[in-house]
Design an enzyme around this catalytic site. Structure first.
Site, short mmCIF file in Angstrom:
data_model
loop_
_atom_site.label_atom_id
_atom_site.label_comp_id
_atom_site.label_asym_id
_atom_site.label_seq_id
_atom_site.Cartn_x
_atom_site.Cartn_y
_atom_site.Cartn_z
N LYS A 110 0.87 -1.18 0.00
CA LYS A 110 0.00 0.00 0.00
C LYS A 110 0.90 1.23 0.00
CE LYS A 110 -4.10 2.07 2.02
NZ LYS A 110 -3.69 3.41 1.55
N ARG A 148 -3.78 7.99 -6.00
CA ARG A 148 -4.46 6.97 -6.81
C ARG A 148 -4.72 7.53 -8.21
NH1 ARG A 148 -8.36 3.05 -4.98
NH2 ARG A 148 -8.86 1.67 -6.73
#
Length: 511
Positions: A214, A219
């Site tokens: 992660k 994004r």
């Protein structure tokens, strides 16, 4: 069927705001949508969701001062209002500001007091009444007589609920099934739930999962059709010109019809990540991108594929999507990944991620399809400490060295049933002087009543990431629980209020 008037929406909005029950909100919305004419369906859904079909029309608060007196009888149709808003947006060049104000006055002169109030809140971004996407999806399905799953599926592909709702109301299931993933049109990203550790995540996913790093980046969703590339954020904003490194990486792929999900991140020379603010600042900047690329280069990592070689992959399980991704994208552009059912192996992988300076892992079910726009049960994030993305509901004036600054934050989680936010506690910890000054200015701009001399209530728009030691039962707050030792890590401008963690996910962490 007569045209729906703006007053019909204003009254429905008031009914929704006054009724906290989810089913009641759906009933109010469905009743109105069932009598909207086909040409006005998209307008009605957009307005009730707090949006404009035109997105922005160039009208600020100054233009909305000193408005004309309202009329007594409601006659304005949605089409008439929408056409005037489009004319307002179209004004440009010398004299456009005066022309825009004249048109605004023309519009408001045709509205009753209740309609004026509704439109003012809509234009000001203040129309919050619990009619979030989940509620509206069910209302559209009810009004159109279609399965909710069909509406969700179409929304996955089209990305904008007003267009999907209009299709459902006019053509039912057949129209909904006509939507396909379009290269160049962003899809709402799939989101992850939370678990306290890798073992718990594996148990939730049935024992076996793919663990992925992660990254603490931004994004992105990359679309390529031939020689054209478009890049979008998780909020579906176009940032193509701001990320030339990503554009070049996608153009270098052997496939010229592709949609990928991933992250861009600024890395130090040793490969460790820069602070999130460095990446966020680089991606947000539209000025002198070439120079910024030299000083703060971006790296890109992809972890999912929505389309490859003209084939839509959203309905395939994660294992097959990732296999297709590996065939199309070189290994150096892939997020590190481990498929395991061994908790000890998973925890070692997790520890290695932390040694590299990243956030944690995302555990993914090999069988999970791509649940666009939702926190699907198939993805679970694990971090080394409890963190939540919460929404700021209010802030209290500080004292002592914080005199004159808004300091103590009221934190809320999203209630998926009502669409409202449930307060979980307060915190003033983790706030630097710079952050205090910034949030004071920002919150005063977002202030909405009722406030008092101690507390400023704000529109629930700002998402803040907080760390905490646990969740305990507490009668002090409406949700019956409170965060222990909450502290601010950072604000998340890349996230919307509807992306915040839910009350249900917080409840799972109860001590």
């Amino acid at each position: 069927m007569r045209s729906v008037l703006l007053i019909d929406l204003a009254r429905t909005s008031a009914a929704i705001a006054a009724d906290s029950a989810r089913l009641a909100k759906i009933r109010h919305l469905a009743e109105l949508l069932s009598r909207v004419e086909p040409g006005e369906a998209e307008i009605a859904i957009a307005y009730l969701a707090g949006e404009l079909p035109q997105r922005q029309i160039g009208v600020g608060w100054r233009t909305l001062q000193d408005l004309p007196d309202p009329r007594q009888i409601a006659t304005a149709t949605l089409t008439e209002v929408d056409q005037l808003l489009s004319r307002i947006k179209a004004q440009s060049g010398p004299g456009s500001q005066a022309a825009r104000k004249d048109l605004v006055h023309q519009l408001f002169r045709s509205l009753t007091r209740q309609e004026q109030s509704f439109l003012l809140r809509l234009l000001g971004g203040e129309l919050r009444q619990g009619a979030l996407n989940g509620v509206m999806i069910e209302a559209v399905a009810k009004a159109a007589g279609t399965p909710t799953a069909e509406v969700r599926r179409a929304l996955t592909l089209r990305g904008w609920l007003p267009a999907v709702g209009a299709a459902a109301l006019t053509g039912g299931v057949e129209s909904l099934r006509s939507f396909h993933l379009e290269v160049g049109r962003p899809v709402s990203p799939m989101l992850a739930q939370s678990a306290p550790n890798v073992r718990a995540a594996l148990e939730k996913l049935g024992g076996t999962a793919a663990l992925e790093w992660k990254l603490d980046g931004i994004r992105v969703q990359a679309h390529r059709s031939g020689a054209e590339v478009k890049v979008f954020t998780r909020t579906l904003d176009d940032i193509t010109t701001q990320v030339p490194e990503l554009v070049e990486a996608v153009l270098a792929l052997p496939v010229d019809d592709i949609v990928l999900d991933g992250e861009v991140i600024a890395l130090r020379p040793d490969g460790r990540p820069e602070p999130f603010q460095v990446t966020a600042s680089r991606v947000a900047s539209k000025i002198d991108v070439a120079r910024l690329r030299e000083t703060t280069p971006l790296s890109v990592f992809f972890f999912d594929a929505l389309r490859i070689g003209g084939e839509d992959l959203l309905d395939l399980p994660d294992s097959k999507r990732h296999a297709a991704l590996e065939r199309a994208v070189p290994a150096e552009l892939l997020t590190p990944r481990l498929l395991t059912s061994d908790a000890e192996e998973g925890m070692s992988f997790f520890a290695d991620v932390l040694r590299h300076g990243h956030e944690g892992v995302v555990a993914k079910s090999p069988d999970a399809t791509y649940a666009a726009g939702r926190r699907g049960a198939g993805w679970i994030k694990v971090k080394p400490r409890h963190t939540l993305d919460l929404v700021v509901l209010a802030a209290e004036w500080g004292h002592g060295r914080r005199q004159g600054k808004l300091s103590n934050l009221h934190l809320g989680a999203r209630d998926p049933e009502s669409g409202d936010f449930v307060m979980l506690g307060k915190t003033f910890k983790g706030l630097t002087d710079e952050l205090l000054a910034w949030q004071t200015e920002r919150f005063l701009a977002l202030a909405e009543g009722p406030s008092d001399e101690w507390v400023v209530r704000v529109r629930p728009e700002m998402v803040v990431e907080v760390a905490f030691d646990g969740v305990q039962r507490s009668p002090r707050y409406p949700g019956g629980m409170a965060l222990r030792f909450a502290r601010v890590l950072r604000y998340r401008p890349d996230k919307r209020a509807e992306d915040a963690d839910t009350v249900d996910s917080v409840r799972e962490l109860l001590l």
